[in-house]
Design an enzyme around this catalytic site. Structure first.
Site, PDB file in Angstrom:
ATOM      1  N   LYS A  13      -2.186  -3.727  12.776  1.00  0.00           N
ATOM      2  CA  LYS A  13      -1.127  -2.890  13.372  1.00  0.00           C
ATOM      3  C   LYS A  13      -1.562  -1.423  13.440  1.00  0.00           C
ATOM      4  CE  LYS A  13       2.237  -3.833  10.457  1.00  0.00           C
ATOM      5  NZ  LYS A  13       1.575  -4.712   9.461  1.00  0.00           N
ATOM      6  N   ARG A  88      11.045  -3.847   8.284  1.00  0.00           N
ATOM      7  CA  ARG A  88      10.425  -4.944   7.549  1.00  0.00           C
ATOM      8  C   ARG A  88      11.470  -5.952   7.092  1.00  0.00           C
ATOM      9  NH1 ARG A  88       5.261  -2.198   5.846  1.00  0.00           N
ATOM     10  NH2 ARG A  88       3.958  -3.719   4.750  1.00  0.00           N
ATOM     11  N   ARG A 127     -13.783  -7.353   2.493  1.00  0.00           N
ATOM     12  CA  ARG A 127     -13.699  -5.888   2.518  1.00  0.00           C
ATOM     13  C   ARG A 127     -13.725  -5.315   1.092  1.00  0.00           C
ATOM     14  NH1 ARG A 127      -8.726  -3.928   5.507  1.00  0.00           N
ATOM     15  NH2 ARG A 127      -7.899  -3.295   3.516  1.00  0.00           N
ATOM     16  N   ARG A 139      -7.495   0.909  -2.769  1.00  0.00           N
ATOM     17  CA  ARG A 139      -6.052   1.075  -2.878  1.00  0.00           C
ATOM     18  C   ARG A 139      -5.561   0.032  -3.881  1.00  0.00           C
ATOM     19  NH1 ARG A 139      -3.620   0.948   3.135  1.00  0.00           N
ATOM     20  NH2 ARG A 139      -2.176  -0.472   2.140  1.00  0.00           N
ATOM     21  N   ARG A 150       2.004  -9.666  -0.807  1.00  0.00           N
ATOM     22  CA  ARG A 150       2.549  -8.973   0.360  1.00  0.00           C
ATOM     23  C   ARG A 150       2.774  -9.943   1.516  1.00  0.00           C
ATOM     24  NH1 ARG A 150      -1.472  -4.415   1.584  1.00  0.00           N
ATOM     25  NH2 ARG A 150       0.160  -3.554   2.885  1.00  0.00           N
TER      26      ARG A 150
HETATM   27  P1  AMP Z   1       1.892  -0.844   4.637  1.00  0.00           P
HETATM   28  O1  AMP Z   1       0.890   0.246   4.627  1.00  0.00           O
HETATM   29  O2  AMP Z   1       2.745  -0.834   5.876  1.00  0.00           O
HETATM   30  O3  AMP Z   1       1.310  -2.190   4.408  1.00  0.00           O
HETATM   31  O4  AMP Z   1       2.918  -0.550   3.452  1.00  0.00           O
HETATM   32  C1  AMP Z   1       2.454  -0.400   2.143  1.00  0.00           C
HETATM   33  C2  AMP Z   1       3.613  -0.618   1.208  1.00  0.00           C
HETATM   34  O5  AMP Z   1       4.617   0.356   1.434  1.00  0.00           O
HETATM   35  C3  AMP Z   1       4.304  -1.941   1.368  1.00  0.00           C
HETATM   36  O6  AMP Z   1       3.673  -2.982   0.660  1.00  0.00           O
HETATM   37  C4  AMP Z   1       5.665  -1.626   0.792  1.00  0.00           C
HETATM   38  O7  AMP Z   1       5.652  -1.615  -0.586  1.00  0.00           O
HETATM   39  C5  AMP Z   1       5.901  -0.232   1.278  1.00  0.00           C
HETATM   40  N1  AMP Z   1       6.548  -0.240   2.578  1.00  0.00           N
HETATM   41  C6  AMP Z   1       6.042   0.219   3.747  1.00  0.00           C
HETATM   42  N2  AMP Z   1       6.930   0.084   4.724  1.00  0.00           N
HETATM   43  C7  AMP Z   1       8.024  -0.464   4.195  1.00  0.00           C
HETATM   44  C8  AMP Z   1       9.269  -0.856   4.723  1.00  0.00           C
HETATM   45  N3  AMP Z   1       9.566  -0.727   6.016  1.00  0.00           N
HETATM   46  N4  AMP Z   1      10.155  -1.398   3.891  1.00  0.00           N
HETATM   47  C9  AMP Z   1       9.902  -1.530   2.584  1.00  0.00           C
HETATM   48  N5  AMP Z   1       8.734  -1.193   2.043  1.00  0.00           N
HETATM   49  C10 AMP Z   1       7.790  -0.662   2.822  1.00  0.00           C
END
Ligand code: AMP
Length: 311
Positions: A13, A88, A127, A139, A150
């Protein structure tokens, strides 16, 4: 342009969002990036989100909704945005609908990057191994175990969004396992088709807008009014011109009459002066005509009488 990119973590994404940003001059709104920034800055939101993120769980809806509500209202998001990692959950999607409706905005498309979870896990394992070998920092949520968690969260809480947007007729699927450029091209085709459909649908929309807007209808009315006024004015002008022509004709007739009268007078005068001139001449010449012919009989008798008197 306002878009949502849907897909599990690691589906690409972020990569596609960056390309859309460059192509359409819109902003990328990634809740993951914003939360990480909040964590790094040690803000109250960051402090609250940190442990949840580290565990690969979802941060509470109200936290991310508040972040997005603030972000889409900022000037740089005016031209459009691509939402990456938001919404989400279904409540987040509902909150987004409300936020957009309040601002009179609409989404153009929801694009789902479809991926094979097994391959994603393998990718992240490769990776992580490569980064560890290079000695690069990882990370906390960037490890196969957290990724599995996740993915589970995605399946349970985010996957239902596909049905949510599909029911609205907004969902478009793309093969997220294809090479990056092919994914970009597929998204481009979806958005290109959307733009073309928008252009076509703009015609009737424009028509109805013209109907609905009294401002648009005004010039037509004003035009009709002007036309009516023009006819009225033209009629008035024609009437005025006819009157003037009549007056001019009358004047011309009078002038003609006066000229005739003057000519008659002049002719009479000329005749009179000619008559008196003739009389004077006659008196001078003793009644002889210019031709010398006159009335010879009478002259001769007069001369004889004068001669007789003298003798
Ligand atoms: P991402 O970089 O989008 O994979 O997000 C990293 C982490 O941030 C996720 O695993 C969640 O813990 C938190 N996070 C990001 N976006 C959301 C969202 N829309 N709702 C809830 N948690 C989020």
């Amino acid at each position: 342009m306002r878009l949502i990119l849907l897909g599990p973590p690691g589906a690409g994404k972020g990569t596609q969002a960056l390309r859309l940003v460059a192509k359409h001059r819109i902003v990328q709104l990634s809740t993951g990036d914003m939360l990480r920034a909040a964590v790094a800055a040690g803000t109250p939101v960051g402090l609250r989100a940190k442990s949840i993120m580290d565990a690969g769980q979802l941060v509470p809806d109200e936290v991310v909704v508040a972040i997005i509500a603030d972000r889409i209202g900022q000037p740089d998001a005016k031209n459009g945005f691509v939402l990456d990692g938001f919404p989400r959950t279904v409540p987040q999607a509902e909150a987004l609908d409300k936020l957009l409706a309040e601002r009179g905005l609409k989404l153009d498309a929801v694009i789902e990057l479809k991926v094979d979870e097994g391959i994603l896990v393998k990718r992240i394992e490769t990776r992580v191994a490569e980064m560890t070998a290079r000695g690069e920092p990882l990370r906390k949520d960037d490890n196969p175990e957290v990724l599995k968690g996740r993915l589970a969260a995605y399946r349970a809480q985010t996957a239902p969004l596909a049905g949510y947007y599909d029911a609205k007729g907004m969902l478009k699927g793309v093969d997220g396992m294809a090479p990056i450029d092919d994914v970009t091209a597929a998204i481009g085709r979806i958005l290109g088709g959307k733009a073309a459909a928008k252009k076509v649908s703009k015609k009737p929309a424009g028509k109805s807008a013209a109907k609905a807007k009294p401002v648009k209808a005004k010039p037509t009315k004003a035009k009709a009014k002007t036309k009516k006024d023009d006819t009225k004015a033209a009629k008035k002008a024609a009437k005025k011109a006819a009157k003037a022509a009549k007056k001019a004709a009358k004047k011309a007739e009078a002038a003609k009459k006066a000229a005739k009268k003057a000519a008659k007078k002049l002719a009479a005068k000329a005749a009179k002066s000619a008559k008196s001139a003739k009389k004077a001449k006659k008196a001078k010449t003793g009644g002889k005509s210019r031709s010398g012919k006159g009335k010879p009989g009478r002259v001769k008798a007069k001369a004889r009488r004068r001669l007789t008197k003298a003798s």
